[in-house]
Design a protein around this motif. Structure first.
Motif, PDB file in Angstrom:
ATOM      1  N   ARG A   8      -8.127  -0.492  -8.156  1.00  0.00           N
ATOM      2  CA  ARG A   8      -7.052  -1.011  -7.297  1.00  0.00           C
ATOM      3  C   ARG A   8      -7.394  -0.775  -5.828  1.00  0.00           C
ATOM      4  O   ARG A   8      -8.175   0.129  -5.518  1.00  0.00           O
ATOM      5  N   LYS A  25      -7.920  -9.414  -4.415  1.00  0.00           N
ATOM      6  CA  LYS A  25      -7.245  -9.895  -5.632  1.00  0.00           C
ATOM      7  C   LYS A  25      -8.177 -10.821  -6.428  1.00  0.00           C
ATOM      8  O   LYS A  25      -8.290 -10.686  -7.649  1.00  0.00           O
ATOM      9  N   GLN A  74      -6.402  -4.764  -8.648  1.00  0.00           N
ATOM     10  CA  GLN A  74      -4.952  -4.770  -8.560  1.00  0.00           C
ATOM     11  C   GLN A  74      -4.656  -4.399  -7.100  1.00  0.00           C
ATOM     12  O   GLN A  74      -5.227  -3.436  -6.592  1.00  0.00           O
ATOM     13  N   ASP A 103       0.572  -6.337  -6.866  1.00  0.00           N
ATOM     14  CA  ASP A 103       0.821  -5.483  -8.028  1.00  0.00           C
ATOM     15  C   ASP A 103       1.645  -4.257  -7.624  1.00  0.00           C
ATOM     16  O   ASP A 103       2.350  -3.679  -8.431  1.00  0.00           O
ATOM     17  N   VAL A 143       6.725  -5.633 -10.075  1.00  0.00           N
ATOM     18  CA  VAL A 143       5.716  -4.934  -9.263  1.00  0.00           C
ATOM     19  C   VAL A 143       6.054  -3.444  -9.277  1.00  0.00           C
ATOM     20  O   VAL A 143       7.192  -3.058  -9.526  1.00  0.00           O
ATOM     21  N   ASP A 170      -1.002   0.631 -15.074  1.00  0.00           N
ATOM     22  CA  ASP A 170      -1.667  -0.525 -14.473  1.00  0.00           C
ATOM     23  C   ASP A 170      -0.633  -1.568 -14.066  1.00  0.00           C
ATOM     24  O   ASP A 170       0.563  -1.430 -14.359  1.00  0.00           O
ATOM     25  N   SER A 171      -1.125  -2.627 -13.456  1.00  0.00           N
ATOM     26  CA  SER A 171      -0.234  -3.688 -12.976  1.00  0.00           C
ATOM     27  C   SER A 171       0.673  -4.190 -14.091  1.00  0.00           C
ATOM     28  O   SER A 171       0.229  -4.425 -15.214  1.00  0.00           O
ATOM     29  N   LYS A 183       1.828  -6.988 -14.130  1.00  0.00           N
ATOM     30  CA  LYS A 183       1.423  -8.389 -14.306  1.00  0.00           C
ATOM     31  C   LYS A 183       0.284  -8.494 -15.321  1.00  0.00           C
ATOM     32  O   LYS A 183       0.241  -9.426 -16.098  1.00  0.00           O
TER      33      LYS A 183
END
Ligand code: 5AD
Length: 348
Positions: free
Chosen positions: A153, A186, A191, A221, A261, A338-339, A341
């Motif tokens: 990230r 990104k 992330q 994220d 997020v 983690d994200s 998303k």
């Protein structure tokens, strides 16, 4: 349209965001916080993720007007941790059951591409932790190399979405560059985290609304909204600090808009208000980022004064956070966090 209807809309207009940021009545503010807490619960659940920060160098080549680490602050004594110290600290953090290591520093090219890659690689060999880099703007090739070395990230705050204010706060830097770095990070698989400061001199509620909308556009994220705190030996040393409740309202509006997020209850918020972390976690936040830089370095990472928990040792820090988090019916996560998303993509 009444407040409840606005809080439950799928999309908010800029006008509605500004309306929410302006809420002054205590019970209206509580409705905003409660709705943000509900959205947080739906998208993030009850787990709070810890991110252990190692501030490994306070040297900085930039001269951001608000920041205590700025290059022209000659009064600050500067330090650099050795790679071995950084790797060892990361080990201690992951042994505490904290599965994200944030490597943070001023913009310090002393740590070149290979040295950062070596540190990332060694930490990845020794731990199961995710690595977040927070090193400011570096080269695109460096971002690539560090991704391959194992970084997961990248945290790069946009600070303000206003071109005008950005160029006041950062004489040598451009907002456009910062945004292109975030977009590149990104694209190559990091992330990404960004965010602003609340209450910087000259900032308006409209600027804050633009910050939140920019976070949406960047498809972040993680998004962080921390209050500005005036720092000694900077041009803004005599300015007023950001307002705690406005910061909480910004976080809450961001949660309602950004939904899946990660949002931290920042250390800056905890610094201005003893209950800041809890208030943040009850207004949309799901992340806490304890500073686990070893002594004597921690005291010298003076982005702003009075930083919370500066004298804690790592073990008591985790225990203290656990007590606070459990007191509001939440629990510390055992995962990397983690994200949100990414998880969705896997589910699809
Ligand atoms: N008050 C609060 N936050 C600050 N930062 C820098 N200076 C200050 C300050 N005076 C934040 C910025 C930066 C991060 C490292 O710390 O958002 O990105």
């Amino acid at each position: 349209m009444n407040l409840c209807e606005i809080l439950h809309k799928e999309e908010l207009t800029k006008g509605e965001i500004i309306f929410l940021l302006n809420l002054s009545d205590k019970s209206d503010q509580q409705k905003l916080f409660d709705r943000a807490d509900e959205v947080r619960s739906i998208y993030c659940g009850e787990e709070v993720h810890l991110r252990g920060i190692i501030e490994f160098s306070n040297y900085c080549e930039q001269d951001c007007i608000y920041c205590g680490l700025r290059k022209s602050n000659y009064i600050l004594s500067r330090y650099r941790m050795t790679p071995e110290e950084i790797i060892e600290t990361a080990h201690v953090i992951s042994n505490l059951g904290i599965y994200t290591i944030v490597l943070q520093s001023g913009e310090d090219n002393y740590y070149d591409t290979d040295l950062i890659a070596y540190i990332i690689y060694q930490i990845k060999q020794n731990t199961n932790a995710a690595i977040t880099l927070s090193l400011g703007e570096r080269g695109f090739d460096e971002y690539r190399t560090w991704k391959i070395a194992g970084a997961d990230r990248y945290l790069l705050k946009h600070e303000t979405a206003s071109h005008k204010l950005y160029s006041v706060y950062h004489k040598k830097q451009k907002l456009e560059d910062r945004l292109s770095h975030l977009r590149f990070l990104k694209i190559i698989g990091y992330q990404i985290g960004s965010g602003n400061m609340i209450g910087l001199p000259m900032q308006t509620f409209e600027d804050i609304a633009d910050d939140i909308l920019l976070c949406k556009e960047l498809d972040l994220d993680m998004a962080a909204f921390g209050p500005f705190i005036p720092s000694p030996n900077t041009p803004y040393q005599n300015k007023s600090a950001g307002d705690v409740n406005l910061t909480l309202r910004s976080m809450a509006v961001a949660r309602i808009i950004l939904k899946n997020v990660h949002i931290p209850a920042t250390t800056a918020l905890a610094t201005l208000d003893d209950e800041g972390r809890i208030k943040g976690l009850n207004a949309g936040a799901n992340i806490v980022m304890p500073d686990l830089t070893p002594s004597p370095y921690r005291e010298q990472y003076q982005i702003y004064p009075g930083k919370k928990c500066i004298n804690d040792n790592p073990l008591s820090c985790k225990g203290c956070l656990q007590l606070q988090i459990e007191s509001i019916g939440r629990k510390i996560s055992n995962s990397r966090g983690d994200s949100l998303k990414l998880t969705e993509q896997v589910k699809d």
